[in-house]
Structures are given as structure tokens and as C-alpha cells.
Design a protein around this motif. Structure first.
Motif, short mmCIF file in Angstrom:
data_model
loop_
_atom_site.label_atom_id
_atom_site.label_comp_id
_atom_site.label_asym_id
_atom_site.label_seq_id
_atom_site.Cartn_x
_atom_site.Cartn_y
_atom_site.Cartn_z
N VAL A 67 0.87 -1.18 0.00
CA VAL A 67 0.00 0.00 0.00
C VAL A 67 0.90 1.22 0.00
O VAL A 67 1.43 1.63 1.03
CB VAL A 67 -0.93 0.01 1.23
CG1 VAL A 67 -1.89 1.20 1.15
CG2 VAL A 67 -1.71 -1.30 1.34
N ASN A 68 1.10 1.79 -1.18
CA ASN A 68 2.03 2.90 -1.33
C ASN A 68 1.63 3.73 -2.53
O ASN A 68 0.68 3.39 -3.25
CB ASN A 68 3.47 2.38 -1.47
CG ASN A 68 3.58 1.30 -2.54
OD1 ASN A 68 3.36 1.55 -3.72
ND2 ASN A 68 3.90 0.08 -2.12
N GLU A 69 2.36 4.80 -2.76
CA GLU A 69 1.96 5.72 -3.84
C GLU A 69 1.95 5.05 -5.21
O GLU A 69 1.13 5.39 -6.08
CB GLU A 69 2.86 6.96 -3.85
CG GLU A 69 4.34 6.71 -4.02
CD GLU A 69 5.12 6.59 -2.73
OE1 GLU A 69 6.28 7.02 -2.70
OE2 GLU A 69 4.55 6.09 -1.74
N ASP A 126 -9.29 1.60 -0.14
CA ASP A 126 -9.70 2.94 0.29
C ASP A 126 -8.87 4.02 -0.40
O ASP A 126 -9.41 5.04 -0.85
CB ASP A 126 -9.55 3.08 1.81
CG ASP A 126 -10.66 2.36 2.57
OD1 ASP A 126 -11.59 1.85 1.92
OD2 ASP A 126 -10.58 2.30 3.82
N ARG A 127 -7.56 3.78 -0.51
CA ARG A 127 -6.69 4.78 -1.15
C ARG A 127 -7.00 4.89 -2.64
O ARG A 127 -7.02 6.00 -3.19
CB ARG A 127 -5.22 4.39 -0.95
CG ARG A 127 -4.75 4.45 0.51
CD ARG A 127 -4.48 5.87 0.95
NE ARG A 127 -3.53 6.54 0.09
CZ ARG A 127 -2.20 6.36 0.16
NH1 ARG A 127 -1.68 5.53 1.05
NH2 ARG A 127 -1.40 7.01 -0.67
N GLN A 186 -5.57 3.48 -9.64
CA GLN A 186 -6.45 4.53 -10.16
C GLN A 186 -6.39 4.60 -11.69
O GLN A 186 -7.42 4.82 -12.34
CB GLN A 186 -6.09 5.86 -9.52
CG GLN A 186 -6.43 5.90 -8.03
CD GLN A 186 -5.93 7.14 -7.33
OE1 GLN A 186 -5.02 7.82 -7.81
NE2 GLN A 186 -6.50 7.45 -6.17
N TYR A 227 -9.88 7.88 -0.69
CA TYR A 227 -9.93 8.21 0.73
C TYR A 227 -8.52 8.38 1.29
O TYR A 227 -7.54 7.92 0.69
CB TYR A 227 -10.68 7.13 1.52
CG TYR A 227 -12.12 6.98 1.11
CD1 TYR A 227 -13.05 7.97 1.40
CD2 TYR A 227 -12.55 5.85 0.41
CE1 TYR A 227 -14.38 7.84 1.02
CE2 TYR A 227 -13.88 5.71 0.02
CZ TYR A 227 -14.78 6.71 0.33
OH TYR A 227 -16.09 6.57 -0.06
N GLN A 228 -8.43 9.02 2.44
CA GLN A 228 -7.13 9.27 3.04
C GLN A 228 -6.52 7.99 3.59
O GLN A 228 -7.21 6.98 3.78
CB GLN A 228 -7.26 10.29 4.19
CG GLN A 228 -7.97 9.74 5.43
CD GLN A 228 -8.06 10.75 6.55
OE1 GLN A 228 -8.95 11.58 6.57
NE2 GLN A 228 -7.12 10.68 7.48
N GLY A 229 -5.22 8.04 3.84
CA GLY A 229 -4.55 6.90 4.44
C GLY A 229 -4.73 6.87 5.94
O GLY A 229 -5.63 7.52 6.49
N VAL A 273 -1.22 2.71 -5.46
CA VAL A 273 -2.43 3.54 -5.51
C VAL A 273 -2.58 4.19 -6.89
O VAL A 273 -3.65 4.13 -7.51
CB VAL A 273 -2.39 4.61 -4.41
CG1 VAL A 273 -3.55 5.60 -4.59
CG2 VAL A 273 -2.45 3.97 -3.04
N LEU A 297 -5.63 -0.50 0.78
CA LEU A 297 -5.33 -0.11 -0.59
C LEU A 297 -6.61 0.26 -1.35
O LEU A 297 -6.62 1.24 -2.12
CB LEU A 297 -4.61 -1.26 -1.31
CG LEU A 297 -4.21 -1.00 -2.77
CD1 LEU A 297 -3.39 0.27 -2.91
CD2 LEU A 297 -3.44 -2.20 -3.33
N SER A 324 -12.94 -0.66 -6.36
CA SER A 324 -11.69 -0.39 -5.65
C SER A 324 -11.18 -1.64 -4.93
O SER A 324 -9.97 -1.88 -4.85
CB SER A 324 -11.87 0.75 -4.66
OG SER A 324 -12.88 0.44 -3.71
#
Length: 412
Positions: free
Chosen positions: A97-99, A333-334, A106, A338-340, A102, A331, A128
Motif C-alpha cells: 500500500v504505497n503511492e 480505500d486509497r 487509479q 480516501y485518506q490513508g 495507488v 489499498l 476499488s
């Protein structure tokens, strides 16, 4: 004539002796391997009757084992390490779960939007969540391109059935199921590949789960989770739906616990948890106050705390590990925007971003410590390289990808 000194002659003699010992050892190992292969081939021959008694045709069995003469040693090596059960929770989540995961999720949401809409409509599972599963299982299909990860599914399962006592029963069952997949014609023999444990395709279904849940979403007559993204995502959605997924509801909530208070281990309604002083970490109210939830603190009371609802436990039907289900939920949620986490993990170091992790790997590679992939994921190879660098440079050899280590590397 050049005279050779006695000392030199002695060294040559010792070297020749070592070579002779090594040659003998290699010969012994070769003989042992040949014996092991012969035993494996006898096992394959003996297993044929079991397969035929379970509906596998002689032609399918012959096609399945064509060219397989020995077990796969890398399968047994990989079987000894499962990060869901061995890695610290922060290490497991940071790698998944990282940038990067994510942003890719997306992008995939945009690329596959029409199909995701159909799948959501048919199965009631949020896109998602499906994208998060795809990421967790195969990095959005990237591992299917890697020869060092993907293996012949028949050989892998036969290896486990033959040589891994703890997994032998599982592997025999999955091996029969894999041959049934081959027999139905959903995939040809050359593409029947999977993980070391025989998990198949983009969404990594074990063969029996494939048989139970596989979906031909794209309508081409084959349930192809190896090359059809719609089939793979719909198959994942079908598994969740049939195991009780609740459409429109979350997997859980990050919460804040009042200090010094003990809590029950069982499930309570969200309203009851709130009466005990448990509130959402983002300050918002619980969406469904009557819904039951269970408290989880995977990093202890000082780390993030969660109230897990039914969908969390449905995710565990995919992989029965709390870390896995939590990773999918966070993951998803991101990816959904949504926020982390509000409360960070109790890492024993100052963390760095994925881009900085890639930079760290580049530095270690340039200095000769690291020869793995530059992907920002910190596995055993990266940790060993970090530890070696730390030892050489007078740092505490903990193997963590910390800001402190990166700062030292930047000065080299």
C-alpha cells in the motif's frame, strides 16, 4: 628449464586434492539427483491411477506431465517463506500500500471502467476492492511477465505433493483440479502457469477455487484468468459475493481507543463500541451503527487500531491472513480516493517514500551491495544489502530502509 619450488609443488598438490574431492562430491550429488528424479518419476507414474479415478483422462494426464522429469527445487525454497505470516505488519503493508500501487490502481480504474461497472452491477463488489486484490495478488498482472516468479503449475503442485509433507494433501487435491482445468480447455498447456503454490492468473486462484468461482465475463467461451482482465476481476468478485460480501459496506474503520481501557475480544455493534469510547480516527460517525465489528490492533495498542466488519472476514476467504485482508482494505480505500492511516505504524525507523526506496536500491546497486529489481519493494535481498552496507559503515545492522541509511548513501 623453470624449477618449481617445493612449497609451490605442495600448494599445487593440495589444490589438485581439493579439485578431486570437489569432483567426487559433484559426482555424488549428480547420482543423488538422478536417484531423486527417478523416485519422482515413479511418484508421477503411481499418481496416474489416482488422477484417472478422479475423472482425468489418460490423454490429459500424459499432456499435463509431458517433459516434467524432476521436481522444482525453487518451489520448496519459496514454500518456507510466506510474508503474510512472517513479515512485521508495517513491512507487509508498506510493500503493498504505497503511492505506486495507488496510482496504478487509479489508472487501471480508468482503463477498465466499463468492465468494472458491469462487474459491480453483476456482483455488488466495489471496483476499488477488486483493483486492490489485483494489485495484491499479481501487481496488476506484472508478475505474470516474470519468469522468476511464474512457474509451471503442474510441476509446482507435483513437487509439493511429492516432497512437502505439510502440503502434500493440499497439493494432490490442487493437482487434480489443475488437470481438470486443462481438460476443460479453458487454458492450453503452455499457459497453465502459476505461483510456487499453484495459484493461477491475474487474481491468483488456487485450482479448486478456480473451479468453484471462475467466470467467463467477456463471453468468449473460456474462463481465462490468465489473459482476460474482465474474467479475472469477475472471478474475484464472484468469490466475494458467494462468501457473503455486503454491497455498499466497508471492510472496517480505523479507530482511536481511549487510553487505559480493556476491550472485549468478541464482536459488538458499532454503537456499542462507541459507548465504550471507541471513535473513528477521522472524526466522522460510523455509517451503520447496528453493524457488528471486531477490534483488531495488528501493531499493538500504540499503532493503528481497527474495527473490522463482516466484509473484512469475507476478504479472508481469499487469503486467510489478517495482514492480507487489511492490505486489501487499506489499498482499496486509497484507490477510491480516501485518506490513508491517521495513526502511523510503530516502525523502528524513519520511513521513506517508494521513490526514495528506489533511490536507496540504486545507491546500493552502484556500490555493489544489491543486484535485485529497482522497484522500491524491500524484500529479503534488499534487507540483506542494507544490512551489509550498515555493517561496513558503522551503522546498526537492522536492514531497515530508513531515512538515516538513505542519507548516508547519498554522501557516498
Amino acid at each position: 628449464m623453470v624449477r618449481t619450488r617445493p612449497a609451490t609443488i605442495g600448494r599445487i598438490g593440495k589444490t589438485l586434492a581439493k579439485i578431486a574431492v570437489m569432483a567426487t562430491l559433484l559426482s555424488t550429488l549428480a547420482t543423488a539427483n538422478a536417484f531423486a528424479d527417478a523416485k519422482f518419476q515413479r511418484w508421477v507414474a503411481d499418481f496416474r491411477s489416482t488422477a484417472l479415478n478422479n475423472g482425468i483422462s489418460s490423454a490429459t494426464y500424459k499432456r499435463a506431465f509431458a517433459g516434467i522429469t524432476a521436481p522444482d527445487p525453487e518451489v520448496l525454497q519459496k514454500a518456507r517463506f510466506q510474508p503474510e505470516f512472517t513479515a512485521p505488519v508495517w513491512d507487509y503493508i508498506d510493500n503493498r500500500v504505497n503511492e505506486n500501487s495507488v496510482a496504478t490502481g487509479q489508472a487501471m480504474a480508468r482503463q477498465w471502467s466499463p468492465w468494472l461497472s458491469r462487474i459491480e452491477k453483476n456482483f455488488g463488489v466495489q471496483r476499488s476492492v477488486l483493483l486492490a486484490i489485483w494489485s495484491m495478488e499479481s501487481n496488476y498482472g506484472e508478475i505474470l511477465k516474470r519468469d522468476d516468479v511464474m512457474r509451471d503449475a503442474i510441476r509446482s503442485l507435483a513437487t509439493l505433493a511429492y516432497a512437502d509433507k505439510a502440503r502434500a494433501k493440499y497439493a494432490r487435491t490442487q493437482l487434480i483440479a489443475a488437470m481438470k482445468i486443462l481438460q476443460t480447455g479453458d487454458i492450453d498447456r503452455s499457459h497453465l502457469t502459476g505461483s510456487w503454490a499453484g495459484a493461477l492468473g491475474h487474481t491468483q486462484f488456487i485450482p479448486t477455487s478456480y473451479q468453484a468461482y471462475a467466470v467467463d465475463m467477456d463471453g468468449n467461451g473460456k474462463r481465462d484468468i490468465w489473459t482476460s482482465i474482465p474474467d479475472a476481476l469477475a472471478t474475484a468478485a464472484n468469490l466475494l459475493k458467494r462468501n457473503g460480501w455486503q454491497p455498499g459496506k466497508t471492510w472496517g474503520y480505523e479507530v482511536v481507543l481511549p487510553a487505559g481501557r480493556k476491550f472485549p475480544s468478541g464482536s459488538l455493534t458499532l454503537a456499542e463500541w462507541q459507548k465504550l469510547g471507541v471513535v473513528r480516527a477521522n472524526g466522522k460517525p460510523f455509517t451503520h451503527a447496528s453493524e457488528k465489528a471486531t477490534l483488531k490492533t495488528p501493531d499493538g495498542r500504540g499503532g493503528p487500531a481497527f474495527l473490522m466488519t463482516k466484509n473484512f472476514f469475507v476478504l479472508k476467504r481469499y487469503n486467510n491472513a489478517d495482514k492480507y485482508a487489511l492490505g486489501v482494505g487499506l489499498l482499496a480505500d486509497r484507490i477510491a480516493g480516501y485518506q490513508g492511516l491517521v495513526q502511523d505504524w510503530n516502525r523502528p525507523f524513519t520511513p521513506i517514500s517508494m521513490k526514495e526506496r528506489e533511490e536507496l536500491q540504486h545507491h546500493l546497486q552502484a556500490l555493489g551491495y544489491y543486484d535485485g529489481n529497482i522497484d522500491g519493494k524491500i524484500g529479503s535481498t534488499s534487507r540483506a544489502a542494507i544490512e551489509a552496507f550498515q555493517k561496513r559503515n558503522g551503522l546498526s545492522p537492522d536492514g531497515h530502509p530508513s531515512k538515516e541509511v538513505l542519507s548516508v548513501l547519498r554522501r557516498r
